[in-house]
Design a protein around this motif. Structure first.
Motif, PDB file in Angstrom:
ATOM      1  N   UNK A  23       0.818  -1.211   0.000  1.00 14.89           N
ATOM      2  CA  UNK A  23       0.000   0.000   0.000  1.00 14.89           C
ATOM      3  C   UNK A  23       0.850   1.257   0.000  1.00 14.89           C
ATOM      4  N   UNK A  24       2.120   1.150   0.305  1.00 14.88           N
ATOM      5  CA  UNK A  24       2.979   2.322   0.399  1.00 14.88           C
ATOM      6  C   UNK A  24       3.279   2.852  -0.997  1.00 14.88           C
ATOM      7  N   UNK A  25       2.800   4.042  -1.295  1.00 17.54           N
ATOM      8  CA  UNK A  25       2.970   4.566  -2.643  1.00 17.54           C
ATOM      9  C   UNK A  25       3.459   6.010  -2.675  1.00 17.54           C
ATOM     10  N   UNK A  26       3.958   6.530  -1.534  1.00 18.35           N
ATOM     11  CA  UNK A  26       4.344   7.929  -1.484  1.00 18.35           C
ATOM     12  C   UNK A  26       5.733   8.095  -0.868  1.00 18.35           C
ATOM     13  N   UNK A  27       6.372   9.210  -1.229  1.00 20.07           N
ATOM     14  CA  UNK A  27       7.643   9.624  -0.633  1.00 20.07           C
ATOM     15  C   UNK A  27       7.359  10.605   0.499  1.00 20.07           C
ATOM     16  N   UNK A  28       8.013  10.436   1.612  1.00 24.78           N
ATOM     17  CA  UNK A  28       7.967  11.412   2.701  1.00 24.78           C
ATOM     18  C   UNK A  28       9.285  12.179   2.690  1.00 24.78           C
ATOM     19  N   UNK A  97       1.541   4.374   4.274  1.00 26.88           N
ATOM     20  CA  UNK A  97       1.402   5.380   3.229  1.00 26.88           C
ATOM     21  C   UNK A  97       2.727   5.592   2.484  1.00 26.88           C
ATOM     22  N   UNK A  98       3.857   5.505   3.195  1.00 27.02           N
ATOM     23  CA  UNK A  98       5.146   5.895   2.640  1.00 27.02           C
ATOM     24  C   UNK A  98       6.106   4.720   2.491  1.00 27.02           C
ATOM     25  N   UNK A  99       6.782   4.686   1.343  1.00 29.70           N
ATOM     26  CA  UNK A  99       7.767   3.642   1.098  1.00 29.70           C
ATOM     27  C   UNK A  99       9.191   4.106   1.386  1.00 29.70           C
ATOM     28  N   UNK A 100       9.408   5.436   1.467  1.00 32.07           N
ATOM     29  CA  UNK A 100      10.749   5.977   1.668  1.00 32.07           C
ATOM     30  C   UNK A 100      10.646   7.294   2.431  1.00 32.07           C
TER      31      UNK A 100
END
Length: 207
Positions: A23-28, A97-100
């Motif tokens: 589900x993680x599809x965004x950069x933080x 939410x975040x992959x990185x």
């Protein structure tokens, strides 16, 4: 360029499990109070797909000095601000939410805090919690060479990081799930490698 609607730190979803990495599809992308290659770092961030910005209080002060108005950033990206004692936006890491998580550029103060495990700002809290969840982090350490030439809001200045600053950069490299970069070129390389790992591509849009 980011396409998600503006978002404030005060409203953050809860729930979710740490194991659902799909589900993680965004950069933080977290921003500290450093002006060292700030403009160039943000130009890279603007080219990433699905990037959100997380600001420390110092970042809120520094960004306008370099020509970035927070209200304008919010028109194009989701922007989270350090307005809560418990860093509420960090909870989205647990919502998958975040992959990185990226800290770029990172001040010597932020690097020192990350090394000893202090989490009292939004960037340092994001870094710590990402590590506990096994989410990869990329940190662009500003004070990584004996002499650093950096641009202040008005002119270029020469800085000489202390031995403790250089030692902290070396120690940061031993932290789990953390990749430390020491130049703009290696930051771009690290982002490019992460994009490849995620089967993603740079955006063709710019600022």
């Amino acid at each position: 360029m980011g396409t998600a609607p503006p978002h404030e730190a005060e409203h953050v979803p809860t729930g979710g499990t740490a194991g659902d990495a799909a589900r993680r599809d965004r950069w933080a992308w977290t921003i500290t109070g450093s002006g060292h290659f700030l403009t160039e770092s943000l130009e890279l961030a603007f080219r990433l797909p699905n990037v959100d910005f997380f600001l420390s209080p110092a970042a809120e002060e520094v960004l306008p000095l370099y020509g970035y108005r927070i209200e304008e950033l919010k028109e194009r990206f989701r922007v989270f601000r350090d307005k809560t004692a418990s860093s509420v936006p960090v909870g989205m890491l647990y919502d998958d939410v975040y992959h990185t998580v990226v800290i770029a550029p990172a001040t010597s103060n932020t690097v020192a805090k990350c090394v000893v495990g202090i989490s009292d700002t939004l960037p340092t809290n994001m870094f710590a919690q990402a590590g506990k969840l096994g989410i990869p982090g990329i940190v662009f350490a500003c004070d990584s060479e004996p002499v650093v030439v950096t641009k202040s809001p008005r002119e270029w200045v020469e800085l000489r990081p202390r031995n403790i600053d250089l030692e902290n950069v070396a120690r940061l490299k031993t932290i789990d799930h953390c990749r430390v970069v020491e130049s703009l070129a290696t930051l771009e390389q690290a982002l490019n490698a992460r994009l490849a790992e995620l089967s993603l591509k740079w955006s063709t849009l710019s600022s």
